[in-house]
Structures are given as C-alpha cells and as structure tokens.
Write a protein that holds these residues in place. Structure first.
Motif, PDB file in Angstrom:
ATOM      1  N   LEU A  86      43.070  37.536  67.375  1.00  0.00           N
ATOM      2  CA  LEU A  86      44.471  38.084  67.292  1.00  0.00           C
ATOM      3  C   LEU A  86      44.690  38.093  65.710  1.00  0.00           C
ATOM      4  N   GLY A  87      44.394  36.902  65.360  1.00  0.00           N
ATOM      5  CA  GLY A  87      44.917  36.563  63.950  1.00  0.00           C
ATOM      6  C   GLY A  87      43.796  37.195  62.920  1.00  0.00           C
ATOM      7  N   TYR A  88      42.562  37.288  63.231  1.00  0.00           N
ATOM      8  CA  TYR A  88      41.489  37.766  62.586  1.00  0.00           C
ATOM      9  C   TYR A  88      41.728  39.407  62.501  1.00  0.00           C
ATOM     10  N   ILE A  89      42.007  39.806  63.792  1.00  0.00           N
ATOM     11  CA  ILE A  89      41.882  41.298  63.699  1.00  0.00           C
ATOM     12  C   ILE A  89      43.273  42.096  63.159  1.00  0.00           C
ATOM     13  N   TYR A  90      44.498  41.336  63.049  1.00  0.00           N
ATOM     14  CA  TYR A  90      45.707  41.587  62.278  1.00  0.00           C
ATOM     15  C   TYR A  90      45.317  41.414  60.730  1.00  0.00           C
ATOM     16  N   ARG A  91      44.809  40.429  60.364  1.00  0.00           N
ATOM     17  CA  ARG A  91      44.552  40.430  59.043  1.00  0.00           C
ATOM     18  C   ARG A  91      43.592  41.500  58.641  1.00  0.00           C
ATOM     19  N   TYR A  92      42.648  41.799  59.371  1.00  0.00           N
ATOM     20  CA  TYR A  92      41.559  42.900  58.961  1.00  0.00           C
ATOM     21  C   TYR A  92      42.342  43.940  58.863  1.00  0.00           C
ATOM     22  N   ILE A  93      43.171  44.367  59.745  1.00  0.00           N
ATOM     23  CA  ILE A  93      43.739  45.638  59.948  1.00  0.00           C
ATOM     24  C   ILE A  93      44.790  45.547  58.561  1.00  0.00           C
ATOM     25  N   SER A  94      45.504  44.546  58.308  1.00  0.00           N
ATOM     26  CA  SER A  94      46.461  44.461  57.269  1.00  0.00           C
ATOM     27  C   SER A  94      45.819  44.601  55.888  1.00  0.00           C
ATOM     28  N   TYR A  95      44.834  44.060  55.771  1.00  0.00           N
ATOM     29  CA  TYR A  95      43.791  43.631  54.404  1.00  0.00           C
ATOM     30  C   TYR A  95      43.230  45.056  54.089  1.00  0.00           C
ATOM     31  N   THR A  96      42.483  45.645  55.101  1.00  0.00           N
ATOM     32  CA  THR A  96      41.586  46.979  54.832  1.00  0.00           C
ATOM     33  C   THR A  96      42.577  48.023  54.756  1.00  0.00           C
ATOM     34  N   ARG A  97      43.511  48.106  55.594  1.00  0.00           N
ATOM     35  CA  ARG A  97      44.560  49.278  55.351  1.00  0.00           C
ATOM     36  C   ARG A  97      45.696  49.077  54.385  1.00  0.00           C
ATOM     37  N   GLU A  98      45.680  48.116  53.900  1.00  0.00           N
ATOM     38  CA  GLU A  98      46.729  47.736  52.873  1.00  0.00           C
ATOM     39  C   GLU A  98      48.164  47.890  53.488  1.00  0.00           C
ATOM     40  N   ILE A  99      48.536  47.199  54.441  1.00  0.00           N
ATOM     41  CA  ILE A  99      49.855  47.233  55.073  1.00  0.00           C
ATOM     42  C   ILE A  99      50.122  45.699  55.432  1.00  0.00           C
ATOM     43  N   SER A 100      51.685  45.876  55.751  1.00  0.00           N
ATOM     44  CA  SER A 100      52.205  44.509  55.886  1.00  0.00           C
ATOM     45  C   SER A 100      51.552  44.130  57.365  1.00  0.00           C
ATOM     46  N   THR A 101      51.722  42.849  57.322  1.00  0.00           N
ATOM     47  CA  THR A 101      51.483  42.211  58.788  1.00  0.00           C
ATOM     48  C   THR A 101      52.432  42.799  59.959  1.00  0.00           C
ATOM     49  N   LYS A 102      53.666  43.090  59.403  1.00  0.00           N
ATOM     50  CA  LYS A 102      54.491  43.761  60.372  1.00  0.00           C
ATOM     51  C   LYS A 102      54.157  44.938  60.845  1.00  0.00           C
ATOM     52  N   LYS A 103      53.764  45.865  60.106  1.00  0.00           N
ATOM     53  CA  LYS A 103      52.887  46.977  60.386  1.00  0.00           C
ATOM     54  C   LYS A 103      51.975  47.086  61.356  1.00  0.00           C
ATOM     55  N   ALA A 104      51.111  45.915  60.985  1.00  0.00           N
ATOM     56  CA  ALA A 104      49.733  45.872  61.844  1.00  0.00           C
ATOM     57  C   ALA A 104      50.312  45.580  63.211  1.00  0.00           C
ATOM     58  N   PHE A 105      51.462  44.479  63.375  1.00  0.00           N
ATOM     59  CA  PHE A 105      51.922  44.228  64.711  1.00  0.00           C
ATOM     60  C   PHE A 105      52.666  45.322  65.170  1.00  0.00           C
ATOM     61  N   ASN A 106      53.024  46.448  64.592  1.00  0.00           N
ATOM     62  CA  ASN A 106      53.952  47.638  65.168  1.00  0.00           C
ATOM     63  C   ASN A 106      52.711  48.274  65.635  1.00  0.00           C
ATOM     64  N   LEU A 107      51.850  48.406  65.203  1.00  0.00           N
ATOM     65  CA  LEU A 107      50.706  49.536  65.837  1.00  0.00           C
ATOM     66  C   LEU A 107      50.462  48.957  67.074  1.00  0.00           C
ATOM     67  N   ILE A 108      50.114  47.763  67.521  1.00  0.00           N
ATOM     68  CA  ILE A 108      49.958  47.085  68.647  1.00  0.00           C
ATOM     69  C   ILE A 108      50.357  45.688  68.954  1.00  0.00           C
ATOM     70  N   SER A 109      51.474  45.666  69.808  1.00  0.00           N
ATOM     71  CA  SER A 109      51.804  43.941  70.097  1.00  0.00           C
ATOM     72  C   SER A 109      50.846  43.122  70.484  1.00  0.00           C
ATOM     73  N   PRO A 110      51.095  41.991  70.107  1.00  0.00           N
ATOM     74  CA  PRO A 110      50.134  40.993  70.437  1.00  0.00           C
ATOM     75  C   PRO A 110      50.018  40.835  72.019  1.00  0.00           C
ATOM     76  N   LYS A 111      50.904  41.495  72.669  1.00  0.00           N
ATOM     77  CA  LYS A 111      50.772  41.157  74.262  1.00  0.00           C
ATOM     78  C   LYS A 111      49.814  42.264  74.606  1.00  0.00           C
TER      79      LYS A 111
END
Length: 160
Positions: A86-111
């Motif tokens: 989860l940590g890896y994929i959220y940071r991958y999304i945030s880094y490659t798409r240049e979005i905030s951690t919050k927006k990555a979490f808003n795309l799909i919840s950890p649950k």
C-alpha cells in the motif's frame, strides 16, 4: 506524468517501509495510522520537492506523533506485506502522477485497496492504476490538475 526514476523508487520503498513498520510501532488499527499518515505534514513533505533526505522511518514516526499524538483506537491490523505494498503503490501513484498523497488516497481507500492486494500486488504498478481507474469509472484525466479549467474553457467555447 513523471517517469518513475531512482528518486521515485527510493520514495516508494521508504513509504512502504513506514507503512510496514507501523504495525509494530502503533497500537492503533492500520486504518487509523493510514488516515493520520494521509493527513500528516510528513506526507505533504514527501509530496513536495522540498525534501533533500528521507532521514529514517523513526523520524517519520516522530513527526506523525508530534502532529497527532498516541492512539490505541481500533485493533484491525493489515499484514506487513499488504501495508508495504500500500505504501509503495500510493507513493508510486503520487510520484508518477504528481498528485498529493491525499488525492491518491481519495482515488481508492486503503480498505478497498487492501481487498485487492492478493490479485494486484503481483502486477505492474501501471496495470494496478489502470484497473483502479476502470473500477472507479475514471480515466487518466483524474490526475490532471488543469482538468477543471479545461472543462470550463471547453464549455465557454461551445456557447459561441
């Protein structure tokens, strides 16, 4: 979209380690920790280009603790492997798409994401992102910071 370079890899691995070690560091549930992390100033720091060193996991925990204090709320903990991913994929999304951690979490919840862990964790990051977007009925435009402006301009041109 930014290329996933050595810095992106280092950040994704580091965030994965933070999530993984949260199991032994915190009494609270994994979801409580993840919510705190998502909203933390430390996550914002990782999102920014201001950082010059990752320090270490304990430093990250101390920064989150300064902001939120201790909690023993909840007891459901995810597996260490799932949390790392989860940590890896959220940071991958945030880094490659240049979005905030919050927006990555808003795309799909950890649950939701952890429910897909056993199928998704063996796939490429880009495959995972495309499946998430597909499930959510979204496309890559979700990551476009200028989408709202583009839609307004498109509507204004259509009226003429």
């Amino acid at each position: 979209m930014r290329n996933f370079d050595s810095l992106g890899l280092e950040l994704a691995q580091f965030q994965g380690e933070i999530f993984e070690k949260s199991i032994s560091r915190y009494e609270c549930s994994s979801l409580v920790f993840l919510r705190r992390f998502k909203n933390s100033s430390y996550a914002s720091y990782l999102d920014s280009s201001r950082f010059n060193t990752l320090i270490d996991v304990e430093y990250a925990f101390s920064e989150i603790d300064k902001q939120y204090g201790k909690s023993a709320y909840g007891n459901q903990k995810y597996s260490a492997d799932a949390l790392y991913w989860l940590g890896y994929i959220y940071r991958y999304i945030s880094y490659t798409r240049e979005i905030s951690t919050k927006k990555a979490f808003n795309l799909i919840s950890p649950k939701e994401l952890v429910e897909h862990y056993y199928v998704y964790h063996t796939q490429s990051e880009e495959w995972v992102i495309s499946r998430i977007l597909e499930i959510k009925g979204k496309n890559e435009d979700f990551f476009d910071k200028n989408l709202r402006i583009k839609e307004i301009l498109k509507k204004s041109y259509q009226t003429y």
